[in-house]
Scaffold this active site. Structure first.
Site, PDB file in Angstrom:
ATOM      1  N   LYS A 203       0.854  -1.193   0.000  1.00  0.00           N
ATOM      2  CA  LYS A 203       0.000   0.000   0.000  1.00  0.00           C
ATOM      3  C   LYS A 203       0.884   1.234   0.000  1.00  0.00           C
ATOM      4  O   LYS A 203       1.955   1.245   0.606  1.00  0.00           O
ATOM      5  CB  LYS A 203      -0.864   0.012   1.267  1.00  0.00           C
TER       6      LYS A 203
ATOM      7  N   GLY B 201     -24.477   3.251   3.452  1.00  0.00           N
ATOM      8  CA  GLY B 201     -23.608   3.930   2.484  1.00  0.00           C
ATOM      9  C   GLY B 201     -23.926   3.505   1.059  1.00  0.00           C
ATOM     10  O   GLY B 201     -23.680   2.360   0.683  1.00  0.00           O
ATOM     11  N   VAL B 202     -24.493   4.425   0.284  1.00  0.00           N
ATOM     12  CA  VAL B 202     -24.795   4.100  -1.120  1.00  0.00           C
ATOM     13  C   VAL B 202     -23.914   4.956  -2.030  1.00  0.00           C
ATOM     14  O   VAL B 202     -24.389   5.696  -2.877  1.00  0.00           O
ATOM     15  CB  VAL B 202     -26.306   4.232  -1.454  1.00  0.00           C
ATOM     16  N   GLY B 203     -22.605   4.838  -1.802  1.00  0.00           N
ATOM     17  CA  GLY B 203     -21.624   5.484  -2.674  1.00  0.00           C
ATOM     18  C   GLY B 203     -21.399   4.614  -3.895  1.00  0.00           C
ATOM     19  O   GLY B 203     -22.320   3.916  -4.352  1.00  0.00           O
ATOM     20  N   HIS B 204     -20.170   4.608  -4.406  1.00  0.00           N
ATOM     21  CA  HIS B 204     -19.894   3.867  -5.644  1.00  0.00           C
ATOM     22  C   HIS B 204     -20.309   2.397  -5.538  1.00  0.00           C
ATOM     23  O   HIS B 204     -20.997   1.870  -6.402  1.00  0.00           O
ATOM     24  CB  HIS B 204     -18.403   3.956  -5.978  1.00  0.00           C
ATOM     25  N   VAL B 205     -19.860   1.735  -4.472  1.00  0.00           N
ATOM     26  CA  VAL B 205     -20.158   0.302  -4.345  1.00  0.00           C
ATOM     27  C   VAL B 205     -21.595   0.083  -3.854  1.00  0.00           C
ATOM     28  O   VAL B 205     -22.331  -0.740  -4.401  1.00  0.00           O
ATOM     29  CB  VAL B 205     -19.166  -0.390  -3.382  1.00  0.00           C
TER      30      VAL B 205
END
Ligand code: NAI
Length: 353
Positions: free
Chosen positions: A79, A179-183
């Site tokens: 990382k 959480g309804v972000g990208h994923v």
């Protein structure tokens, strides 16, 4: 160089990054290259000091080793963590300097986007090194935004876990998505398509309202989503969401979602098991994005990536079988299988039928 760091983690190599002209200030931690080049995204974030950035890089690099091993990828774990400069900064100059640093590692580290970085940033990095993925997608080839692949992997894992824990298909389940972000958004659409009933929450009220309209979901407050009356809780926002307090209010008997590092501590995995909640280990189910990154870097066809992502349910099944056979919670079973795969240097080869 081998450095011993807190928590008994061993990292193969740590490279400190400093370039005063561009403001580059960070660290690349390569946890393991036993299975292949150390692969893991580049995070750009505010850190109080260099030590905090270092600790995060080492922790995240180890996590990537486990995730890549459990996904059956011929990749080690690594990382990069960059400290975000204060105020305005020349973003292209910073990522050019980062790209030069990645180039100097000569393939021991493969980078991609992560929190705070984008496809555009990786395009800049690609001007300096070929050891980068997450670039603009070319027809028939893996690449671009990894989120849809992550969502698909979570979805197929959830299908398996629902049958196993609840004895039902997803069409007969209520899923609470935090959480309804990208994923989370992509997952909501897949679940809606499968006939699941949805409850969604997000701090972004416009976003959650749009997803609710598109999928017929009920909207819950961010405070209530954990205790929502649901069969499955899908964390798709923050890490550390499962802790001593939240595990007690959770009503769903199954947890399966995309967020990284969902357990605040390993003890919270034990707490879930004691309450009879089946926890699908985060890094086993959310590997779709890194599978896509691997396919891009290693030159696979899109079909190979799709096959491997769609096998996420089988990989979860193997972890849960091992957990049952050994009488251990799933998060412990996943760690032990990942460590064994790394120790033996063997990754299960999977080729499309
Ligand atoms: P994102 O930033 O697009 O979405 C996160 C969403 O969570 C945002 O809409 C945000 O408003 C919302 N959120 C933040 N705090 C919240 C809270 N307290 N309650 C409810 N909602 C909240 O991120 P993305 O890409 O969708 O990733 C989601 C999670 O999955 C992250 O933990 C990420 O590390 C993990 N992940 C993502 C992968 C990917 O391919 N994008 C791959 C593997 C893991």
């Amino acid at each position: 160089m081998v450095l011993q760091v807190e928590g008994n983690s061993l990292v193969d190599e740590v490279v400190m990054l400093k370039d005063s002209a561009s403001g580059l200030d960070g660290v690349v931690a390569i946890h393991s290259t036993v299975l292949g080049p150390g692969a893991g995204g580049c995070r750009l974030w505010h850190y109080a000091d260099g030590e905090a950035a270092f600790a995060d890089a080492v922790r995240l690099a180890e996590g990537m080793s486990y995730k890549n091993a459990m996904a059956g990828l011929p990749l080690g774990g690594a990382k990069a963590v960059l400290r975000r400069p204060h105020g305005d900064f020349d973003r292209a100059a910073l990522f050019r300097a980062f790209g030069r640093a990645v180039a100097r590692l000569d393939g021991r580290y493969v980078t991609a986007e992560d929190v705070g970085t984008s496809v555009a940033d990786m395009e800049v990095v690609a001007g300096e090194t070929r050891h980068v993925a997450g670039l603009t997608q070319r027809a028939g080839r893996p690449g671009g935004d990894p989120s849809p692949h992550t969502a698909l992997g979570v979805f197929v894992a959830m299908e398996h876990a629902a049958r196993r824990r609840l004895g039902r298909s997803l069409g007969e389940c209520t899923v609470a998505i935090q959480g309804v972000g990208h994923v989370g958004e992509a997952l909501a659409h897949l679940l809606h398509g499968a006939g699941a009933r949805l409850i969604v929450a997000d701090v972004d009220s416009a976003r959650v309202a749009r997803v609710a309209v598109e999928t017929g979901a009920e909207v819950a407050s961010t405070a209530r989503i954990l205790s929502a009356q649901a069969d499955i809780f899908a964390p798709c926002a923050l890490g550390g969401v499962l802790n001593a307090e939240t595990v007690e209010v959770l009503r769903a008997p199954l947890v399966c979602g995309a967020a990284n590092n969902q357990l605040a501590t390993p003890a919270d995995g034990e707490r879930l098991a004691r309450r009879g909640v089946l926890y699908a280990p985060d890094y086993v189910v959310n590997a779709g994005g890194i599978i896509n990154v691997a396919g891009e870097y290693l030159g696979w066809a899109s079909e190979e990536v799709a096959f491997r992502v769609e096998s996420t349910g089988e990989r979860l099944a193997a972890v849960l079988d091992h957990a049952e056979a050994k009488g251990m919670p799933p998060h412990v079973a996943a760690d032990s299988l990942a460590r064994a795969a790394i120790a033996t240097g063997r990754v299960r080869a999977r080729v499309p039928a």
